[in-house]
Write an enzyme that holds these catalytic residues in place. Structure first.
Site, mmCIF file in Angstrom:
data_model
loop_
_atom_site.group_PDB
_atom_site.id
_atom_site.type_symbol
_atom_site.label_atom_id
_atom_site.label_comp_id
_atom_site.label_asym_id
_atom_site.label_seq_id
_atom_site.Cartn_x
_atom_site.Cartn_y
_atom_site.Cartn_z
ATOM 1 N N SER A 21 0.713 -1.080 -0.010
ATOM 2 C CA SER A 21 0.511 0.289 -0.173
ATOM 3 C C SER A 21 0.411 1.363 -0.206
ATOM 4 O O SER A 21 2.112 0.786 -0.464
ATOM 5 C CB SER A 21 -1.363 -0.042 1.234
ATOM 6 O OG SER A 21 -2.218 0.998 1.113
ATOM 7 N N ASN A 22 0.252 2.293 0.535
ATOM 8 C CA ASN A 22 0.912 3.915 0.364
ATOM 9 C C ASN A 22 0.751 4.409 1.768
ATOM 10 O O ASN A 22 0.469 3.663 2.131
ATOM 11 C CB ASN A 22 0.753 4.150 -1.074
ATOM 12 C CG ASN A 22 -0.316 4.853 -1.985
ATOM 13 O OD1 ASN A 22 -1.175 5.220 -0.581
ATOM 14 N ND2 ASN A 22 -0.904 4.262 -2.739
ATOM 15 N N ARG A 23 1.123 5.561 1.737
ATOM 16 C CA ARG A 23 0.853 6.433 3.092
ATOM 17 C C ARG A 23 -0.278 7.365 2.984
ATOM 18 O O ARG A 23 -0.697 8.578 3.349
ATOM 19 C CB ARG A 23 2.311 7.662 3.514
ATOM 20 C CG ARG A 23 3.545 7.063 3.691
ATOM 21 C CD ARG A 23 5.235 7.582 3.961
ATOM 22 N NE ARG A 23 4.188 8.591 4.108
ATOM 23 C CZ ARG A 23 4.707 10.134 4.641
ATOM 24 N NH1 ARG A 23 5.947 10.185 3.548
ATOM 25 N NH2 ARG A 23 4.157 11.407 5.405
#
Ligand code: C5P
Length: 226
Positions: A21-23
């Site tokens: 995923s990512n931030r």
């Protein structure tokens, strides 16, 4: 105007407990949704996994992966006049998703990935007279990369920001963005539209950035109809 907005990250599961995923926290997309309901527009918000309350009056559809997000947008798009893609869609997913937790001893240190569909590029043939807005979050000067994405993805507007600038980017309530719009040539949806000079906005709340984006969409929709 019916406005369809996406927000947050996507998760691409490797097994039931691990994912890529990512931030992204979804704050920018939720702010655009709030700004749009404030102006009286019906809003559908397709949200990846985030922990934000739904702005009152917004219809929310929760999704997890990029492919689920694409499917949800495909269902909603026919009823919509504008699409705002503020979600940070994962570009890649694991080639295989295991049904049970993978044992450490059985795992390879190399992860095999396959590309996710680019949602905006997939939907470009369905754009018609709809207004499409994308985001470009970069590290460093985002303008050149954003201009390329504006053209490649056939967008009307791209909202670019350098996520390393203090007060901008992930997990904060403010943003410093630059708007880059495609020239309204009358060739609606043409991926070859040149971009107009960038409009640099000062650091401000994400809600105020959302208000500017919604006003921009209202003006572009009006000019397309007029
Ligand atoms: O990831 P990228 O910088 O290319 O994202 C730019 C824009 O494209 C964003 O609006 C994002 O929501 C959208 N995007 C997409 N499908 C992807 C990746 C990004 O529609 N697979």
């Amino acid at each position: 105007m019916n406005i369809l907005i996406t927000a947050g990250p996507t998760r691409e599961y490797l097994d039931p407990v691990r994912f890529l995923s990512n931030r992204s926290t979804g704050k920018m997309g939720f702010a655009v949704a709030q700004a749009a309901v404030e102006r009286g527009h019906p809003v559908t918000l397709v949200a990846g996994p985030v922990s934000l309350p739904t702005p009152p009056g917004v219809t929310r559809v929760d999704v997890v992966s990029a492919r689920e997000m694409l499917a949800a947008i495909e269902r909603c798009l026919p009823q919509c006049d504008a699409l705002v893609m503020s979600a940070a869609v994962a570009d890649w997913r694991p080639a295989q998703e295991a049904g049970a937790k993978l044992k450490k001893r059985a795992m390879s240190p190399l992860l095999q990935l396959v590309p996710n569909p680019d949602i905006l590029q997939t939907l470009a043939p369905l754009k018609g007279r709809r207004v499409f807005v994308g985001f470009a979050a970069e590290t460093g000067d985002p303008i050149e990369e954003a201009q390329r994405k504006l053209i490649d993805k056939g967008l009307d507007l791209i909202v670019a920001n350098d996520v390393t600038v203090p007060g901008a980017g992930f997990a904060v309530d403010t943003n410093a963005v630059t708007l880059i719009s495609a020239a309204p040539l009358g060739q609606v949806g043409s991926p070859k539209q040149p971009s107009l000079p960038p409009q640099v906005l000062p650091l401000q709340s994400k809600l105020d950035v959302g208000r500017v984006i919604v006003q921009w969409i209202e003006a572009r929709c009006a000019s397309l109809k007029g």
